[in-house]
Scaffold this motif. Structure first.
Motif, PDB file in Angstrom:
ATOM      1  N   GLY A 219       3.217  50.085  -2.523  1.00 50.05           N
ATOM      2  CA  GLY A 219       3.461  51.045  -1.444  1.00 50.05           C
ATOM      3  C   GLY A 219       2.870  52.411  -1.753  1.00 50.05           C
ATOM      4  N   LYS A 220       2.926  52.802  -3.015  1.00 50.32           N
ATOM      5  CA  LYS A 220       2.324  54.092  -3.401  1.00 50.32           C
ATOM      6  C   LYS A 220       0.805  54.051  -3.238  1.00 50.32           C
ATOM      7  N   LEU A 221       0.213  52.895  -3.574  1.00 47.34           N
ATOM      8  CA  LEU A 221      -1.242  52.777  -3.428  1.00 47.34           C
ATOM      9  C   LEU A 221      -1.661  52.892  -1.964  1.00 47.34           C
ATOM     10  N   ALA A 222      -0.856  52.378  -1.062  1.00 49.46           N
ATOM     11  CA  ALA A 222      -1.183  52.502   0.364  1.00 49.46           C
ATOM     12  C   ALA A 222      -1.251  53.974   0.774  1.00 49.46           C
ATOM     13  N   VAL A 223      -0.353  54.758   0.226  1.00 56.52           N
ATOM     14  CA  VAL A 223      -0.329  56.188   0.547  1.00 56.52           C
ATOM     15  C   VAL A 223      -1.469  56.903  -0.177  1.00 56.52           C
ATOM     16  N   GLU A 224      -1.680  56.555  -1.438  1.00 53.78           N
ATOM     17  CA  GLU A 224      -2.699  57.258  -2.249  1.00 53.78           C
ATOM     18  C   GLU A 224      -4.125  56.946  -1.809  1.00 53.78           C
ATOM     19  N   THR A 225      -4.318  55.810  -1.092  1.00 60.96           N
ATOM     20  CA  THR A 225      -5.645  55.477  -0.571  1.00 60.96           C
ATOM     21  C   THR A 225      -5.823  55.963   0.866  1.00 60.96           C
ATOM     22  N   ALA A 226      -4.778  56.550   1.431  1.00 62.85           N
ATOM     23  CA  ALA A 226      -4.781  57.048   2.819  1.00 62.85           C
ATOM     24  C   ALA A 226      -4.741  55.926   3.853  1.00 62.85           C
ATOM     25  N   LEU A 227      -4.405  54.718   3.422  1.00 62.83           N
ATOM     26  CA  LEU A 227      -4.235  53.659   4.419  1.00 62.83           C
ATOM     27  C   LEU A 227      -2.868  53.772   5.097  1.00 62.83           C
ATOM     28  N   TRP A 228      -1.913  54.404   4.453  1.00 65.70           N
ATOM     29  CA  TRP A 228      -0.621  54.668   5.098  1.00 65.70           C
ATOM     30  C   TRP A 228      -0.289  56.161   4.962  1.00 65.70           C
ATOM     31  N   PRO A 229      -0.734  56.960   5.923  1.00 65.42           N
ATOM     32  CA  PRO A 229      -0.487  58.406   5.842  1.00 65.42           C
ATOM     33  C   PRO A 229       0.986  58.732   6.134  1.00 65.42           C
ATOM     34  N   LEU A 230       1.512  59.708   5.421  1.00 61.25           N
ATOM     35  CA  LEU A 230       2.899  60.141   5.649  1.00 61.25           C
ATOM     36  C   LEU A 230       2.873  61.463   6.418  1.00 61.25           C
ATOM     37  N   TYR A 231       3.487  61.459   7.583  1.00 60.22           N
ATOM     38  CA  TYR A 231       3.490  62.670   8.408  1.00 60.22           C
ATOM     39  C   TYR A 231       4.745  62.711   9.270  1.00 60.22           C
ATOM     40  N   GLU A 232       5.015  63.884   9.821  1.00 61.57           N
ATOM     41  CA  GLU A 232       6.161  64.078  10.723  1.00 61.57           C
ATOM     42  C   GLU A 232       5.665  64.678  12.033  1.00 61.57           C
ATOM     43  N   ILE A 233       6.256  64.215  13.133  1.00 59.33           N
ATOM     44  CA  ILE A 233       5.882  64.697  14.464  1.00 59.33           C
ATOM     45  C   ILE A 233       7.153  65.136  15.180  1.00 59.33           C
ATOM     46  N   GLU A 234       7.168  66.353  15.663  1.00 59.42           N
ATOM     47  CA  GLU A 234       8.324  66.829  16.424  1.00 59.42           C
ATOM     48  C   GLU A 234       7.860  67.211  17.819  1.00 59.42           C
ATOM     49  N   TYR A 235       8.481  66.603  18.806  1.00 61.73           N
ATOM     50  CA  TYR A 235       8.106  66.827  20.210  1.00 61.73           C
ATOM     51  C   TYR A 235       6.589  66.710  20.389  1.00 61.73           C
ATOM     52  N   SER A 236       6.029  65.629  19.870  1.00 63.99           N
ATOM     53  CA  SER A 236       4.615  65.271  20.030  1.00 63.99           C
ATOM     54  C   SER A 236       3.643  66.118  19.205  1.00 63.99           C
ATOM     55  N   GLU A 237       4.138  67.072  18.409  1.00 60.88           N
ATOM     56  CA  GLU A 237       3.246  67.886  17.582  1.00 60.88           C
ATOM     57  C   GLU A 237       3.443  67.516  16.112  1.00 60.88           C
ATOM     58  N   THR A 239       4.055  68.204  12.508  1.00 60.01           N
ATOM     59  CA  THR A 239       4.660  69.375  11.858  1.00 60.01           C
ATOM     60  C   THR A 239       4.697  69.245  10.341  1.00 60.01           C
ATOM     61  N   GLY A 240       4.334  68.095   9.820  1.00 61.94           N
ATOM     62  CA  GLY A 240       4.340  67.958   8.366  1.00 61.94           C
ATOM     63  C   GLY A 240       3.478  66.789   7.938  1.00 61.94           C
ATOM     64  N   VAL A 241       2.701  66.977   6.862  1.00 61.82           N
ATOM     65  CA  VAL A 241       1.835  65.925   6.340  1.00 61.82           C
ATOM     66  C   VAL A 241       1.936  65.938   4.820  1.00 61.82           C
ATOM     67  N   LYS A 242       2.028  64.758   4.247  1.00 62.43           N
ATOM     68  CA  LYS A 242       1.979  64.677   2.779  1.00 62.43           C
ATOM     69  C   LYS A 242       0.514  64.629   2.360  1.00 62.43           C
ATOM     70  N   LYS A 243       0.073  65.690   1.657  1.00 56.31           N
ATOM     71  CA  LYS A 243      -1.333  65.774   1.252  1.00 56.31           C
ATOM     72  C   LYS A 243      -1.607  64.813   0.091  1.00 56.31           C
ATOM     73  N   ILE A 244      -2.799  64.347   0.011  1.00 59.57           N
ATOM     74  CA  ILE A 244      -3.191  63.428  -1.062  1.00 59.57           C
ATOM     75  C   ILE A 244      -4.095  64.169  -2.052  1.00 59.57           C
ATOM     76  N   LYS A 245      -3.698  64.135  -3.315  1.00 59.01           N
ATOM     77  CA  LYS A 245      -4.565  64.679  -4.370  1.00 59.01           C
ATOM     78  C   LYS A 245      -5.243  63.503  -5.051  1.00 59.01           C
ATOM     79  N   ASN A 246      -6.493  63.643  -5.355  1.00 59.89           N
ATOM     80  CA  ASN A 246      -7.244  62.586  -6.063  1.00 59.89           C
ATOM     81  C   ASN A 246      -7.122  61.237  -5.343  1.00 59.89           C
ATOM     82  N   ARG A 247      -7.593  61.213  -4.119  1.00 56.88           N
ATOM     83  CA  ARG A 247      -7.502  59.997  -3.312  1.00 56.88           C
ATOM     84  C   ARG A 247      -8.187  58.822  -3.992  1.00 56.88           C
ATOM     85  N   LYS A 248      -7.549  57.666  -3.927  1.00 56.26           N
ATOM     86  CA  LYS A 248      -8.092  56.457  -4.553  1.00 56.26           C
ATOM     87  C   LYS A 248      -8.891  55.648  -3.529  1.00 56.26           C
TER      88      LYS A 248
END
Lengths: 290, 86, 401
Positions: A219-237, A239-248
């Motif tokens: 599951g961590k590899l999915a996030v670290e390769t950007a195949l599963w981005p982690l983000y938050e959306i409030e009222y369609s906007e 508002t938060g993204v988990k940035k990836i350092k050293n993308r695999k």
């Protein structure tokens, strides 16, 4: 603070059990849980046993959101709503395929429910058939690799975007490999009045074919390769993204799983891997992950 | 056991099902290496790694299925998977 | 009818009488999706809500019939008195949930405004929709007129919510013929309805203080007993429907019968059987035939599920011929559902009366009095000789086939 009681029939290393535990820990005891048909339902409630220590109900495969909406309406009408939260815990098939109608209706009407999709990217309970959540290139029992096939021909449905289009107060992605992230988001969702949607990526060792001990790592590899981005959306906007350092590179994620093995052993597989890398690159650009 | 009208079931009743018998590998705890981070107990899908008041954990072998997530994720290699002796 | 009851009458649409009956039953959650010819019921209920006339009630204007009944699974399990209404395609779309509600022993009440089923699409009345749900474990009651649909509504709740029954109930009314027709009706009084129908207090419900699990899966070692217990609930409902009908008469002063009703049946040689609004026409025809010296009577089925086998046997025992009218067909058997039930409950008994069936009124085809007279005549021939045709379509248009 409760978790699933032990003794449930989940496979060793079960992603559904982990997801349920994180939801239960974060949401507390003043909740009512609805689960549609699926692994989580079957493994936790073989009559006359139950792994649940909060009130829990299963009705059918495609109606978890509607049942949740009915419970919420009943508690309001009976004057019992208080701070009680209604939480649906559903798989990707129940959410992204067969149950989308009721889910969309419940969000459009604005019921005070939190809906958690536990996305293990196929119909695991019936034997790993493809769903609308199955990613490009994955071999499943109904999208098998073969002489003329590299597995699933379509990319995952962007369910969070569909839910965000309802204007819901909170829509977010998370992963069971980031328990603190997931629990923070569950807590946030249940504290918000109105319909909230949490889409949790959940690696399934049985269906994806990897060692059960590696569930969290995959599951961590999915996030670290950007195949599963982690983000938050409030009222369609957003508002938060988990940035990836050293993308695999996506190979790191794909090669760890039996469902993508053919991409590395079959002639022409590298072209398919390149297409999957394009998906990750699109995610990086679209969600500004770097 | 009589079936209630509607078939309601008591909470937490899967505890009668001792899933420890499924285990092939058994987690072995090296308490001296443990830094009490709690990752193992948080991740366990079977609620079988229980944090104690002092921060150390105990394993519930009645239910542990031996998935190995605790050992794999332990940052200090304080848990080792060993072949179950039957 | 007393002068007093005449004074209390209002001329209202059948749908309004239904909606008003639902209102005085004090539902907590109503969940419905509009479909012709059910729409006026949910519109009237919506207006009651808009005017603040139903306390402690949430109306979910839901996105499909499938979800309409699904929401009531949750609401009913949470302890609410619940209501929905649908017709035809809507009921067919609900089908999976219809089974589920009964299996979970949730006492929802739903008005089915009977309408033909597609294809070909038709908005008009027959009974194919509710009959197609025959084996789902719902109590099914059929109304003859607006007063009866109104009066059956609290009765349905009373029986469904009985702690020994705990089964959902459909109250069926003929689309347009009853739903859209204005008739004089005594609208149910709130105080009398409160006396008749106590609040719903289930033994088990979704409760954070008593966290039970609802809707487990059952393996072969227990599944059979779940089904058996549903049948036990139906068996108990037979008695409870009779009791509830008697108590209704005691409190409201009106008597529509219990599981069945009869009309001039005591000395009848030819006994007609039917359900729903066609019963009104049949009664008129019986009066005409009686004046010609034909000994004809009626057994009206009010409760199709549970099917009142014993009382049907008893009522039919002395007739020379039984003539069953069905607004539905089991395609492939060439027989209506009521006819099948009647034959089934006479077999293995001492009663050896011939039974013939007529399928009529499909897709809203009018049933004129002449048609009923013809059917009675066919019954007379069978009584005198023997069965030539056991089941037949009525008033088929030869020019079209």
């Amino acid at each position: 603070m409760s978790r699933l009681a032990p003794g449930h029939r989940g496979c060793p290393g079960c992603c559904d059990a982990m997801a349920a535990n994180f939801v239960l820990e974060a949401a507390g005891d003043d909740i009512i849980v609805v689960s549609p048909t699926g692994c989580l339902e079957v493994m936790t409630t073989p009559y006359p046993e139950s792994a649940w220590e909060v009130p829990w109900i299963h009705s059918l495969f495609e109606n978890a959101a509607s049942v949740a909406a009915g419970i919420e309406s009943a508690l309001k009408a009976l004057g019992r709503k208080g701070n009680t939260k209604i939480i649906a815990l559903a798989g990707d098939g129940a959410t992204m395929d067969i149950g989308t109608l009721g889910l969309s209706g419940a969000f459009e009407r604005g019921h005070d429910i939190t809906y958690v999709c536990i996305d293990n990217e196929a119909y695991m309970n019936t034997g790993v058939q493809r769903s609308g959540g199955t990613p490009y290139g994955a071999s499943t029992t109904t999208s098998p690799t073969g002489k003329e096939s590299f597995g699933n021909r379509t990319q995952k449905k962007n369910m969070p975007a569909i839910m965000a289009a309802h204007g819901a107060p909170y829509v977010t992605t998370t992963s069971i490999s980031y328990p603190k992230d997931m629990m923070r988001k569950v807590k946030k969702a249940v504290d918000i009045e109105g319909p909230c949607y949490i889409h949790a990526h959940a690696p399934c060792s049985t269906g994806w074919r990897f060692e059960s001990s590696r569930t969290v790592e995959i599951g961590k590899l999915a996030v670290e390769t950007a195949l599963w981005p982690l983000y938050e959306i409030e009222y369609s906007e957003i508002t938060g993204v988990k940035k990836i350092k050293n993308r695999k590179p996506v190979e790191d994620y794909l090669k760890a799983q039996g469902r993508f093995k053919h991409l590395f052993t079959k002639e022409g597989g590298e072209k398919e891997i390149a297409k999957i890398q394009d998906i990750a690159d699109w995610n990086v650009k679209h969600y500004e992950l770097e | 056991m009589k079936i209630a009208i509607g078939g309601m079931v008591e909470p937490g009743s899967t505890r009668v099902n001792k899933t420890g018998s499924w285990r092939i590998y058994r987690p072995l705890y090296h308490r001296d290496k443990c830094i009490k981070c709690g990752i193992c107990s948080m991740l366990c899908p079977d609620s079988s790694v229980k944090a104690q008041e002092d921060g150390y954990v105990i394993f519930d072998y009645e239910y542990c299925k031996g998935c190995g997530i605790c050992a794999y994720e332990c940052p200090k290699d304080a848990i080792e998977m060993v072949l179950e002796e039957k | 009818m007393t002068d007093n009851s005449m004074e209390k009458m209002s001329v209202v649409e059948g749908s309004y009488a239904t909606a008003h009956a639902v209102k005085v039953c004090r539902p907590n959650v109503i969940s419905a999706y509009p479909i012709t010819p059910q729409t006026h019921i949910v519109e009237d209920l919506s207006q009651f809500i808009a005017d603040g006339e139903i306390d402690n009630c949430e109306f979910i204007t839901i996105e499909s019939e499938f979800s309409a009944l699904s929401a009531l699974v949750g609401a009913s399990a949470a302890g609410a008195r619940t209501y929905s209404s649908t017709s035809s395609q809507g009921l067919e779309l609900m089908h999976e949930v219809v089974f589920n509600v009964s299996g979970m022993r949730l006492p929802t009440v739903m008005t089915v405004v009977n309408r033909a089923v597609s294809a070909p699409i038709s908005i008009w009345n027959d009974h194919q929709d509710s009959i197609s749900q025959r084996d789902t474990g719902w109590i099914q009651l059929y109304a003859e007129n607006s007063q009866e649909i109104s009066d059956l509504t609290p009765l349905a709740y009373k029986v469904a919510e009985d702690k020994d029954v705990m089964l959902p109930a459909m109250v069926c009314m003929d689309g347009f013929i009853l739903s859209h027709v204005f008739e004089p009706v005594i609208l149910l009084e709130q105080d009398l309805t409160d006396e008749y129908l106590p609040p719903y207090r289930p033994e088990h419900f979704l409760d954070t203080k008593n966290p039970k699990t609802f809707g487990s899966f059952a393996d072969p070692s227990v599944y059979t007993e779940f089904r058996y217990m549903q049948q036990m609930g139906m068996d108990i409902a037979l008695k409870k429907i009779e009791e509830a009908a008697k108590e209704f008469t005691r409190i409201f002063g009106r008597d529509h019968g219990g599981l069945i009703d009869t009309y001039r049946a005591d000395d009848a040689d030819i006994l007609l059987m039917a359900m729903g609004s066609v019963v009104g026409t049949i009664k008129d025809v019986i009066d005409e035939a009686r004046s010609d010296g034909i000994k004809v009577g009626l057994l009206k089925i009010r409760s199709f599920r549970p099917f009142p086998v014993e009382i049907v046997r008893k009522t039919l025992a002395d007739a020379s011929v039984i003539v069953v009218l069905d607004k539905n067909i089991s395609i492939g058997l060439n027989e209506g559902a009521l006819c099948t039930e009647v034959k089934s409950c006479l077999y293995n008994t001492d009663i050896n009366t011939p039974v013939i069936g007529f399928m009529l009124g499909h897709g809203g085809r009018d049933i004129p009095k002449g048609t009923i007279h013809n059917i009675i005549n066919k019954g007379r021939h069978v009584a005198k000789s023997s069965i030539k045709v056991e089941n037949e379509f009525v008033d088929l248009r030869g020019d079209l086939i």
